[in-house]
Enzyme design. Sequence first.
Site, short mmCIF file in Angstrom:
data_model
loop_
_atom_site.label_atom_id
_atom_site.label_comp_id
_atom_site.label_asym_id
_atom_site.label_seq_id
_atom_site.Cartn_x
_atom_site.Cartn_y
_atom_site.Cartn_z
N GLU A 112 5.44 0.75 8.24
CA GLU A 112 5.90 2.16 7.67
C GLU A 112 7.11 2.34 7.92
OE1 GLU A 112 4.15 4.19 6.23
OE2 GLU A 112 1.93 3.79 6.73
N ASP A 259 -2.89 -2.99 -1.59
CA ASP A 259 -2.29 -2.18 -2.54
C ASP A 259 -0.85 -2.82 -2.80
OD1 ASP A 259 -1.86 -1.06 -0.07
OD2 ASP A 259 -2.07 1.11 -0.80
N GLU A 353 -9.95 11.19 0.14
CA GLU A 353 -9.45 9.78 0.83
C GLU A 353 -10.50 8.59 0.44
OE1 GLU A 353 -6.25 8.54 3.41
OE2 GLU A 353 -6.59 9.63 1.71
N GLU A 371 0.10 8.85 -4.88
CA GLU A 371 -0.14 7.84 -6.18
C GLU A 371 -0.56 8.25 -7.44
OE1 GLU A 371 0.33 6.37 -2.17
OE2 GLU A 371 -1.07 7.95 -2.76
N THR A 457 7.74 1.17 -3.05
CA THR A 457 6.36 1.88 -2.73
C THR A 457 6.51 3.12 -2.22
OG1 THR A 457 4.16 1.41 -2.06
CG2 THR A 457 5.86 1.04 -0.45
#
Length: 729
Positions: A112, A259, A353, A371, A457
């Site tokens: 993160e 992902d 989710e 996304e 991302t």
Amino acid sequence: MSVRNDLVMLILYIYFCYRDQIVEMFDHAYGSYMKYAYPADELMPLSCRGRVRGLEPNRGDIDDSLGKFSLTLVDTLDTLVVLNKLDEFEDAVRRTLRDVRLDNDVVVSVFETNIRVLGGLLGAHVMADMLRQRGERMQWYRDELLHMAKELGHRLLPAFNTTSGLPYPRVNLRYGVLNPLSRTGTESDTCTACAGTMILEFAALSRLSGEAVFEEHARKALDVLWEKRQRGSDLVGTVINIHNGDWVRRDSGVGAGIDSYYEYLMKAYILLGDNVYLERFNTHYNAIMKYISQPPLLLNVHMHNPTVSVRSWMDSLLAFFPGLQVLRGDLKPAIETHEMLYQVTKQHKFLPEAFTTEFRVHWGQHPLRPEFAESTYYLYKATGDPYYLRVGQSIVEKLNAHARVPCGFAAVQDVRTGTHEDRMDSFFLAEMFKYLYLLFSEKNQLHFDIDEYIFTTEAHLLPVSLSTSQPPCRGNNTEDLFTYSCPSTQTLFPNNPSFAKTIRDSYKYLTGVGRGIGCNLGCGLAFYCLYCLAGQHDPVYLMLLCNSFHQCLSFNEAHEGVYRVKLVAEVTQTPEEEVVPLIVQLISPPYLGRTVLTAGPAKFGMDLIKQEHGTSPYTACGPIENAQELSGHIALALRGDCMFAAKARRLQEAGAIGVIFIDHREGSNSAETPLFQMVGDGGSTADITIPLVFLFSQEGALLTSALEDHNNVDVLMLPKERQLGKTAR
């Protein structure tokens, strides 16, 4: 003026109106953070105060993003430039240099911190340098953000001090890893995405700073993941041991845990020009399309036995994948999966989710993830189909209607109830508004050429000029048309909206919800109505002009004599597809037709005219062991675990002459839940010829209770108006 030129003017008005609405929303979110939360990491929009780690109740891994480094400010910097807020950008950079510290004694997520903070600093440096070179702004700037990025990079490097080269999942910003004061270093596992989503930021840092060490460590981690792939399937698992490289979780998909590993392989090729990354991506991609992609679904499988699905639900993070498929040039499955996701949002307002393969809520949270908007942006730029502007419209309207609160935007705790959570993650500002603004913008309306940058991302912008080489788009030895294609939508895809429409049409009622966006002729949130007035998919039916931010012209005032209401009235509306109720009627004693259960139809199978006996329920996702008993009877099958069509095929092959599906969700009933049509699995269902109906849980319980009491029950499966004892109309 020609009709086509008028159309251009109309579309420009629409762009103008919706971009303004998105900017107003951003101002509300960013302004609330700066007013109520800064210099804290995040805004708590329900409490109207900042979230400071250690002062609020611990939320577990979610708090690993917070490092007492004004996370939301840093993550938002380059969004300010994209939205043309250059004064605010210059002020935010000065605040960052003055207030943000990176040496705090706090344990943070390596993943993160890399994508949000290091990526945020690099993206902001790239924007500041671009503005400075133009000579218009930032003339005082002397690469201070790049120096901060380099400092942070060195603070993350201790995480890579492992035998394998895979990074520890956490690091102490001041004390690193394995230091007696670091409070970290005991971990043994990390997720695939956590280890594989470093190359863009670390390579950019190396090439901008001249220190190769960052790119070398990130590349080594990717090398390990590549070597540890399952050689038979070319898939990777979700969690890996950072010391010995053994897989801890072997489920494989494209969502949470994996992902951005796939995303970064593709984008590393684009940013760095190294064919190795593209070759690895293509190998994985072929495996994904072989085992994981079951259009429109993307399912998790066992990496060592990829024909076995390991769960019956999908998570919302996979919504990025259609956008990645656009970059690769594989447009058809991108359209299919995106349409499936859109249908889920129409059913639940937002993407839950996690949701089941039958599009029910599995986990109800929605933390304002971007996304789906990201993939919508990519598909619109690839196809030119204004349908995706309508999707963007729906995202904007739902955010305002269901997430906006007085102090910002609040995450949704449960999409079924609409309750809020006191949370506004930094990615909402870094990504959501960036993609929505770009969706409604033309290239010439931006301050820079967007095609010269690649999105990380976290949607931070890195220049493709960092590439050491520019491989050609053609001339490679491959049979795959798109294997080495450059990601230019202008050369890959024709501007042909009908292409996308023909693919979408078979999925538009996938969840049983009809047309989701209606006409809104007001001048509030919805400034335009695209096509729905006439039920047509052609730009000549674009009617609504925006005169200003708060006024819309009436049709008769629109562009001198161009479009009239009369034109709309002369066009036949496309009717909504109705779900025609069926019934299951119990006709044997003691029921004698008095028990009638409302049932939903299927889009495949035969008309319901048979009259036969019932049997016990099946899950019907595996071999049917008592086919002899089943032959010549109507089978009962429980919903869940696999697709309706898969169940129907197995039971038909076993000799069943009809199937009654029963909902596995306890308490569901036809009085409170709208009927829907069962759909196929994306392929041809012409081979399924037996009649099929669906009962909700309460109606199904009545039928199974009757079977328990009387063993053999005669039933009719037929349209409601043809039930026994009712006069036909």
